[in-house]
Design a protein around this motif. Structure first.
Motif, mmCIF file in Angstrom:
data_model
loop_
_atom_site.group_PDB
_atom_site.id
_atom_site.type_symbol
_atom_site.label_atom_id
_atom_site.label_comp_id
_atom_site.label_asym_id
_atom_site.label_seq_id
_atom_site.Cartn_x
_atom_site.Cartn_y
_atom_site.Cartn_z
ATOM 1 N N LEU A 11 2.862 -1.104 -4.678
ATOM 2 C CA LEU A 11 4.107 -0.855 -4.339
ATOM 3 C C LEU A 11 4.436 0.559 -4.380
ATOM 4 N N ARG A 12 3.986 1.198 -5.278
ATOM 5 C CA ARG A 12 4.368 2.862 -5.582
ATOM 6 C C ARG A 12 4.256 3.617 -4.197
ATOM 7 N N ARG A 13 2.872 3.359 -3.758
ATOM 8 C CA ARG A 13 2.256 3.981 -2.477
ATOM 9 C C ARG A 13 3.444 3.880 -1.451
ATOM 10 N N GLY A 14 3.434 2.358 -1.259
ATOM 11 C CA GLY A 14 4.201 2.131 -0.167
ATOM 12 C C GLY A 14 5.866 2.510 -0.169
ATOM 13 N N ARG A 15 6.285 2.539 -1.599
ATOM 14 C CA ARG A 15 7.766 3.089 -1.666
ATOM 15 C C ARG A 15 7.521 4.630 -1.448
ATOM 16 N N SER A 16 6.741 5.517 -1.780
ATOM 17 C CA SER A 16 6.509 6.701 -1.598
ATOM 18 C C SER A 16 6.255 7.240 -0.038
ATOM 19 N N GLU A 17 5.642 6.237 0.475
ATOM 20 C CA GLU A 17 5.463 6.521 1.982
ATOM 21 C C GLU A 17 6.447 5.881 2.830
ATOM 22 N N THR A 26 -6.430 0.165 -0.293
ATOM 23 C CA THR A 26 -6.149 1.472 0.754
ATOM 24 C C THR A 26 -5.658 1.137 1.769
ATOM 25 N N GLY A 27 -5.194 2.255 2.547
ATOM 26 C CA GLY A 27 -4.644 2.102 3.923
ATOM 27 C C GLY A 27 -3.298 1.773 3.805
ATOM 28 N N ASP A 28 -2.759 1.168 5.147
ATOM 29 C CA ASP A 28 -1.556 1.035 5.388
ATOM 30 C C ASP A 28 -0.938 -0.047 3.908
ATOM 31 N N PRO A 29 0.075 0.316 3.335
ATOM 32 C CA PRO A 29 0.396 -0.658 2.263
ATOM 33 C C PRO A 29 1.053 -1.913 2.582
ATOM 34 N N TYR A 30 1.581 -2.200 3.799
ATOM 35 C CA TYR A 30 1.787 -3.463 4.314
ATOM 36 C C TYR A 30 0.730 -4.249 4.228
ATOM 37 N N ASP A 31 -0.490 -3.792 5.129
ATOM 38 C CA ASP A 31 -1.799 -4.433 5.033
ATOM 39 C C ASP A 31 -2.420 -4.722 3.594
ATOM 40 N N ALA A 32 -2.318 -3.606 2.918
ATOM 41 C CA ALA A 32 -2.844 -3.751 1.527
ATOM 42 C C ALA A 32 -2.219 -4.697 0.678
ATOM 43 N N MET A 33 -0.968 -4.819 0.843
ATOM 44 C CA MET A 33 -0.220 -5.793 -0.010
ATOM 45 C C MET A 33 -0.444 -7.299 0.823
ATOM 46 N N THR A 34 -0.693 -7.419 2.037
ATOM 47 C CA THR A 34 -1.012 -8.490 2.535
ATOM 48 C C THR A 34 -2.357 -9.147 1.845
#
Lengths: 201, 201
Positions: A136-142, A84-92
């Motif tokens: 990825l989907r969330r980060g793309r939509s945000e 959850t939260g910021d997609p960058y941090d989530a992906m990290t």
């Protein structure tokens, strides 16, 4: 410690310990060398060949149990990642956990390719990919990850970096300490929305 | 057309044609399926098994010739790439040519792994890597490529993307038309100097 079905009779404690030792030794041995022999696994587990074959009738039966065990563990670890939260941090966070799983399993994937049922392979693939796809989907939509590439390619690219780094570490070309940071930095650079071209005056 | 040593007697024209057809067919067959049989290669080349074994005494002898031929061709193609000028543009041209080589050779690398001498493997590796390294080195010193990652990792990362894309195309998950553009965009994003963090007010 490998979990056995509850209710296994207590007088089989030795057998349980042996199976556990065999599966753990086999996991280590196969990760290092997908072609490792049953004899080498028996030695690493501290059991005789007779005991080994008493529990696992063939190499491929053992590989299947090792892979299933590794998948359970990977699933548990990846499920525990906070996506959850910021997609960058989530992906990290997801990449850190994925690195641990990828690196630990190393040659296991290769060993598995030869001995694994399509069902297990499919499961191995899906569990790793689905979580990455949702972030990825969330980060793309945000608007945090670029959308000018197919999502599937982004997954492939990130997986390729993970596998390339794991291979480099196993070959001694990269340290295990350095690898996860490089994978994460590289993957995020690749996923990031590129800076807008500077406009003219 | 496979080049044979100059001075081969003209009455051996049939043999030359057969060898050429065998090597070309074997290249195509091995790229598609690294485990392809000698019989299938003979059929694809339009020659009998006796003729095939008359020219190549074993499968590994044939694979070695095929790989050497593929390396010569790859070297010629990669040497022809203009790696001068803007490092981004140079890297783009190099990636396009590398994609062609990587994709065409596909399963050949796998077939080669099993049948290839360490010398040839080393040569295959070096020729592909050295050219990329020199463009990277120049781009790093000119401030076009990031320097906060080891050069060797950047090479590994780019190679991983090339191989990941080639595998995805062979598996039907990505089209051959789309792949080289995605590899290039991704590799350049990964190599680019990241934008400076926006400073506070």
């Amino acid at each position: 410690m490998v979990e056995l079905p509850a209710g296994t009779p207590p007088r089989r404690a030795d057998a349980r310990r042996n199976i556990s030792a065999i599966v753990e030794a086999a996991t280590r041995c196969l990760a290092e060398d997908p072609g490792v022999s049953m004899s080498a696994i028996a030695t690493a587990a501290g059991v005789g060949r007779m005991t080994l074959y008493g529990h696992f009738e063939s190499r491929s039966a053992l590989v299947a149990v090792v892979v299933e065990h590794a998948l359970d563990r990977a699933e548990a670890e990846l499920s525990a990642v906070d996506v959850t939260g910021d997609p960058y941090d989530a992906m990290t966070r997801l990449l850190d956990a994925s690195w641990t799983v990828t690196f630990r399993n190393g040659g296991l994937v290769q060993a598995a390719d030869q001995a694994l049922s399509p069902d297990l392979l499919e499961r191995a693939h899906t569990q790793l990919v689905d979580r990455a796809k949702s972030v990825l989907r969330r980060g793309r939509s945000e608007g945090r990850f670029r959308k000018d590439m197919p999502l599937d390619w982004q997954v492939t690219a990130v997986q390729s970096l993970l596998h390339g780094a794991a291979t480099a570490v196993h070959q001694g070309a990269l340290t295990a300490a350095r690898a996860p940071g490089l994978v994460t930095t590289s993957a995020l650079a690749l996923l990031a929305v590129p800076p807008a071209p500077s406009s003219g005056p």
